[in-house]
Design a protein around this motif. Sequence first.
Motif, PDB file in Angstrom:
ATOM      1  N   ALA A   1       0.829  -1.203   0.000  1.00 12.08           N
ATOM      2  CA  ALA A   1       0.000   0.000   0.000  1.00 12.08           C
ATOM      3  C   ALA A   1       0.864   1.253   0.000  1.00 12.08           C
ATOM      4  O   ALA A   1       0.550   2.246  -0.681  1.00 12.08           O
ATOM      5  CB  ALA A   1      -0.928  -0.005   1.222  1.00 12.08           C
ATOM      6  N   ALA A   2       1.965   1.241   0.754  1.00 11.64           N
ATOM      7  CA  ALA A   2       2.868   2.389   0.768  1.00 11.64           C
ATOM      8  C   ALA A   2       3.490   2.609  -0.608  1.00 11.64           C
ATOM      9  O   ALA A   2       3.649   3.750  -1.061  1.00 11.64           O
ATOM     10  CB  ALA A   2       3.963   2.183   1.816  1.00 11.64           C
ATOM     11  N   ALA A   3       3.822   1.528  -1.293  1.00 12.41           N
ATOM     12  CA  ALA A   3       4.376   1.649  -2.650  1.00 12.41           C
ATOM     13  C   ALA A   3       3.343   2.263  -3.593  1.00 12.41           C
ATOM     14  O   ALA A   3       3.670   3.128  -4.424  1.00 12.41           O
ATOM     15  CB  ALA A   3       4.819   0.283  -3.160  1.00 12.41           C
ATOM     16  N   MET A   4       2.082   1.848  -3.475  1.00 15.02           N
ATOM     17  CA  MET A   4       1.025   2.424  -4.301  1.00 15.02           C
ATOM     18  C   MET A   4       0.845   3.909  -4.014  1.00 15.02           C
ATOM     19  O   MET A   4       0.591   4.700  -4.919  1.00 15.02           O
ATOM     20  CB  MET A   4      -0.291   1.678  -4.074  1.00 15.02           C
ATOM     21  N   ALA A   5       0.972   4.284  -2.744  1.00  9.59           N
ATOM     22  CA  ALA A   5       0.832   5.691  -2.380  1.00  9.59           C
ATOM     23  C   ALA A   5       1.920   6.528  -3.028  1.00  9.59           C
ATOM     24  O   ALA A   5       1.671   7.644  -3.507  1.00  9.59           O
ATOM     25  CB  ALA A   5       0.875   5.849  -0.861  1.00  9.59           C
TER      26      ALA A   5
END
Length: 312
Positions: free
Chosen positions: A280-284
């Motif tokens: 999720a952090a990578a997507m953000a």
Amino acid sequence: MNLSSAAPQPAGHYRSTKRSRREARAAYLFLAPWFVGLLVITIGPIIASLYLSFTDYNLLEEATWVGLDNYVKMFTEDPRYLNSLKVTTIYVVVSVPLQLAFALALALVLDRGLRGLTIYRSIFYLPSLLGGSVAIAILWRKVFGADGLVNAFLSVFGIEGTGWVSDPDTALGTLIILHVWTFGAPMIIFLAGLRQIPSSYYEAASVDGAGKFRQFRSITLPLLTPIIFFNLVLEIIKSFQSFTQSFIVSNGTGGPADATMFNTLYLYLSGFKHFDMGYAAAMAWVLLLIIAGLTGVNFLASKYWVFYGDEK
């Protein structure tokens, strides 16, 4: 030896310097909570999320470094993520121009000197305040449901409607309409820009025989391009960050058939439902880079179509 530099400073100068230092200390003291908030609430989490985007982290166990695996997975192994980018892009590309066009048209109507302009302005601004709320999203689901107001209206003309929010072909369209409906903020900004255009320009154009459409094309639009640019940048950023509408209307699933799966919703589901916080952090961060890139492109392209009155 320079005697002037060695001469004692007046007492008034000393008191002034001492007072300036005291005022500076007071200013830093009052700014301290903001600086602490900036470091703890903004900069700290940003740096932490960048680190986590290179890890496998589920909130419960120690983060494990995986390098670029999360980023590679997004674009090579996760068609649902690619679909969320597609849905979000369609939403932004369609809804932002429609919203700005509608806001500008309404601002032109209100700029004609209507009586009670303040009341109209307040009424039309209300959707912008309420459009992103949970209550309006729930209301929207009811309005476009199988037994909603839209189908009730269509039945008057003998037209059998469908469940607009439950049909993959129309679900995203209902969210686009909801975004267009929140036209209040750009409308107010357009109205302020229209009020800054000198009326003498229109008077001179009328004397030269220019009609209303020619005046709009040759005077209003060129002088309003900085406002259009400002609204365009803000609305693109805001649209890419849309979340509540999709979450509520689709019951947090992005359905039907992922037709309303915004990128932010998929990010939320990955992090807080599947506990894949590193992914999720990578997507953000990819979303941040997309928004930053589009903003940069807008600024680079603005020199070709944005007109500033002080340019020669």
